[in-house]
Design an enzyme around this catalytic site. Structure first.
Site, PDB file in Angstrom:
ATOM      1  N   HIS A 391       0.842  -1.201   0.000  1.00 57.44           N
ATOM      2  CA  HIS A 391       0.000   0.000   0.000  1.00 57.44           C
ATOM      3  C   HIS A 391       0.882   1.258   0.000  1.00 57.44           C
ATOM      4  CE1 HIS A 391      -3.684   2.320   1.236  1.00 57.44           C
ATOM      5  NE2 HIS A 391      -2.741   3.142   1.676  1.00 57.44           N
ATOM      6  N   GLU A 392       1.792   1.326   0.973  1.00 57.43           N
ATOM      7  CA  GLU A 392       2.621   2.532   1.104  1.00 57.43           C
ATOM      8  C   GLU A 392       3.624   2.663  -0.049  1.00 57.43           C
ATOM      9  OE1 GLU A 392       1.619   4.691   3.010  1.00 57.43           O
ATOM     10  OE2 GLU A 392       0.382   3.514   4.382  1.00 57.43           O
ATOM     11  N   HIS A 395       1.925   4.316  -2.931  1.00 56.21           N
ATOM     12  CA  HIS A 395       1.986   5.782  -2.839  1.00 56.21           C
ATOM     13  C   HIS A 395       3.366   6.280  -3.276  1.00 56.21           C
ATOM     14  CE1 HIS A 395      -1.812   6.617  -0.958  1.00 56.21           C
ATOM     15  NE2 HIS A 395      -1.558   5.921   0.132  1.00 56.21           N
ATOM     16  N   HIS A 398       4.053   6.015  -6.959  1.00 53.43           N
ATOM     17  CA  HIS A 398       3.258   7.070  -7.605  1.00 53.43           C
ATOM     18  C   HIS A 398       4.031   8.392  -7.534  1.00 53.43           C
ATOM     19  CE1 HIS A 398      -1.050   8.998  -7.932  1.00 53.43           C
ATOM     20  NE2 HIS A 398      -0.259   9.320  -8.943  1.00 53.43           N
TER      21      HIS A 398
END
Length: 598
Positions: A391-392, A395, A398
């Site tokens: 998940h992190e 980010h 991205h």
């Protein structure tokens, strides 16, 4: 005692397991030098005031503002991340407090820019964009400012609002102190028969307890304390909503929701359609409650039964290196380049891996335009920690792509897009884990995990969004909302969302008062839309279509160079329709079918 259970001090954590913040500043003296120079140089922004009729001055302002903002970003993120790695370190705290107290003042230094720019004729701005190559890079930025013309106030008013922004956030600060510092809870008797003080921190494990008595007791004693403060908490929430509505009104928005959505060109219909779509498909959540009730062999399903897993599996200890290998397998459909960035990020010091005394809890991705995209973890050797890692890192990758591809002004991405990359990674990982699992029990556990992800991220957040719309609209219309009004609305929403197979315990009526996200107006619906967009991307990528991966990577590279709806549409996901959300609900139904067949 297991060595992993003894919480280490920060200096006992291995160097290779810590993030490399020294890549930003080699030592604190260099940070101090930059902070002093940032404070001093940022005053030069004021020198541009009154001079923006000249295009050369506009260009100089934009270039200098970028230069000083990048320096400010570096000192800000470094101070905060140093504080987060050890909150007990007073020097770290001091640096963070210093930079925080200056940032509101810094915001006031360039409050003149937008109002002054809007005093110019539109033809003048359009001429800059169309006929001067040096301004081409600022095309989207300047057009975006022009679009907001009717909502921008005078220079004095904008400066005043910047200065009082801290005061307008007071309700959120009060709620935070009340619920995290001042509120105490009674003791409960745990599964082993020991008396344990209930806290917000350990409540999440008690509410998942296999022992129904434990979860019921934790549930009742937690909400009992919130109930005691219901009038204060209602007043705090009302004050926060009124502050947002006040800002919306003085900026000439027809309704509060538009004040949140219009700056990013998100139609009100996107928000309303999401709530409408979830209500049309609410029977899927009712079905989930019924299946869960049967699997748990309960005569009555209560609110405190909602979080307990339908099946228990023995916890497996997963070392971080093994977790990284599993993550690689799950993210394989994203291609070699993505995996190369993922692995290089871990090797080169993006991630602060393990817990230590004083370290901030939870997990996040952060950094600045001129730093690594750092990740704070509190890895605890569980399967769920792998999900947190992807998940992190979603980010961070991205941010990596957008900072590498976009100029400074467009490298950041809006909240509407922020959760898409992280959730796409989670969706790919859980698909992989479910598909490869052959053990019936473990497969059921994983299916339930994904069902819970969708329930909490889509159904629950849109219930929150419905509550938010009610509070803002009621107060905007001049109605007075009391704790009793909030309680009733919350009770009715729970009844609608969970259906006849759920007993809506009276304690749940006060749950609205526990949710800090209500102090970030119209924020939560983006979890649901983000999850829906991520599901659409994941489904397309899993079909093995090479073009889908290319479109997805193109989405990551776009940063904030266009409005979020347009960015997603270019990448193949149209959030103005209900299709992405409907596809997520279809996946939810598919998982329910799988669970029933096992």
């Amino acid at each position: 005692m297991d060595g992993n259970k003894i919480l280490k001090k920060r200096d006992e954590i291995l160097k290779e397991d810590k993030w490399k913040l020294h890549e930003i500043y080699e030592n604190e003296e260099l940070w101090e030098e930059d902070f002093i120079s940032f404070k001093k140089e940022s005053l030069k922004l004021k020198d541009f005031q009154g001079k923006l009729q000249d295009k050369e001055e506009i260009l100089k302002y934009l270039e200098f503002n970028e230069e000083i903002s990048r320096k400010g970003e570096k000192v800000y993120v470094y101070a905060h991340m140093k504080s987060d790695e050890d909150t007990q370190n007073q020097e770290n705290q001091g640096r963070m407090n210093k930079v925080d107290s200056f940032m509101a003042e810094f915001g006031s230094y360039n409050a003149f820019f937008t109002p002054e720019l809007l005093e110019l004729k539109e033809e003048f701005i359009e001429d800059l964009i169309n006929n001067d190559k040096r301004f081409k890079i600022y095309d989207f930025l300047l057009k975006d400012i022009l679009k907001e013309k009717k909502h921008i106030l005078t220079k004095d008013m904008e400066e005043l609002l910047a200065l009082v922004s801290d005061c307008l956030d007071a309700p959120s600060s009060v709620h935070n102190m009340l619920t995290n510092a001042d509120m105490t809870f009674e003791e409960i008797v745990d599964e082993d028969g020991d008396k344990v003080e209930l806290t917000e921190g350990n409540y999440s494990s008690f509410i998942r307890s296999k022992d129904r008595r434990v979860r019921a007791e934790a549930f009742k004693k937690l909400f009992k304390e919130y109930k005691k403060l219901e009038n204060t908490l209602a007043t705090t929430l009302t004050a926060s909503v009124k502050n947002f509505n006040f800002s919306a009104k003085i900026r000439h928005y027809d309704e509060p929701l538009k004040a949140s959505l219009e700056p990013n060109e998100i139609l009100v219909s996107v928000y309303e359609k999401a709530i409408e779509t979830i209500n049309k498909n609410i029977s899927s959540l009712h079905r989930y409650v019924k299946i869960k009730k049967n699997l748990l062999k309960l005569d009555e399903m209560h609110m405190y039964d909602l979080y307990v897993p339908v099946i228990e599996v023995e916890k497996e200890k997963v070392e971080f290196e093994e977790g990284v290998k599993i993550a690689n397998e799950g993210l394989k459909p994203l291609g070699k380049e993505y995996l190369q960035i993922f692995n290089e990020g871990i090797k080169s010091g993006w991630v602060d891996i393990y817990q230590n005394k004083g370290k901030k809890g939870g997990a996040y991705s952060w950094g600045g335009y001129d730093t690594m995209p750092y990740v704070l973890l509190n890895y605890n050797y569980e399967l769920n920690d792998i999900s947190t890692l992807v998940h992190e890192m979603g980010h961070s990758i991205h941010s990596y792509y957008s900072r590498k591809t976009q100029p400074y002004y467009y490298a950041g991405y809006t909240l509407f897009c922020a959760e898409v990359a992280s959730t796409t990674n989670e969706a790919l990982l859980i698909h992989y884990l479910i598909d490869k699992e052959t053990d019936k029990k473990k497969k059921s556990f994983l299916i339930n995990q994904e069902l819970e992800q969708i329930r909490t991220t889509v159904f629950r957040q849109l219930m929150f969004a419905e509550f938010e719309l009610y509070t803002h609209n009621a107060l905007n219309e001049g109605k007075s909302l009391t704790a009793a009004d909030y309680n009733k609305k919350w009770h009715d929403l729970n009844k609608t969302y969970f259906g006849d197979d759920m007993v809506i315990d009276e304690e749940i009526d006060i749950e609205w008062s526990r949710i800090p996200h209500f102090y970030s107006d119209f924020y939560v619906y983006q979890y649901a839309t983000g999850y829906a967009a991520a599901s659409a991307f994941a489904n397309s990528i899993l079909k093995g279509n090479e073009e889908s991966v290319e479109k997805y990577i193109a989405f990551l590279k776009m940063g904030g160079s266009k409005y979020p709806i347009d960015i997603l549409k270019i990448a193949g996901v149209d959030m103005t329709t209900s299709k992405p959300l409907e596809a997520t609900i279809n996946r939810f139904n598919e998982l329910l079918d799988m669970l029933e067949k096992l």
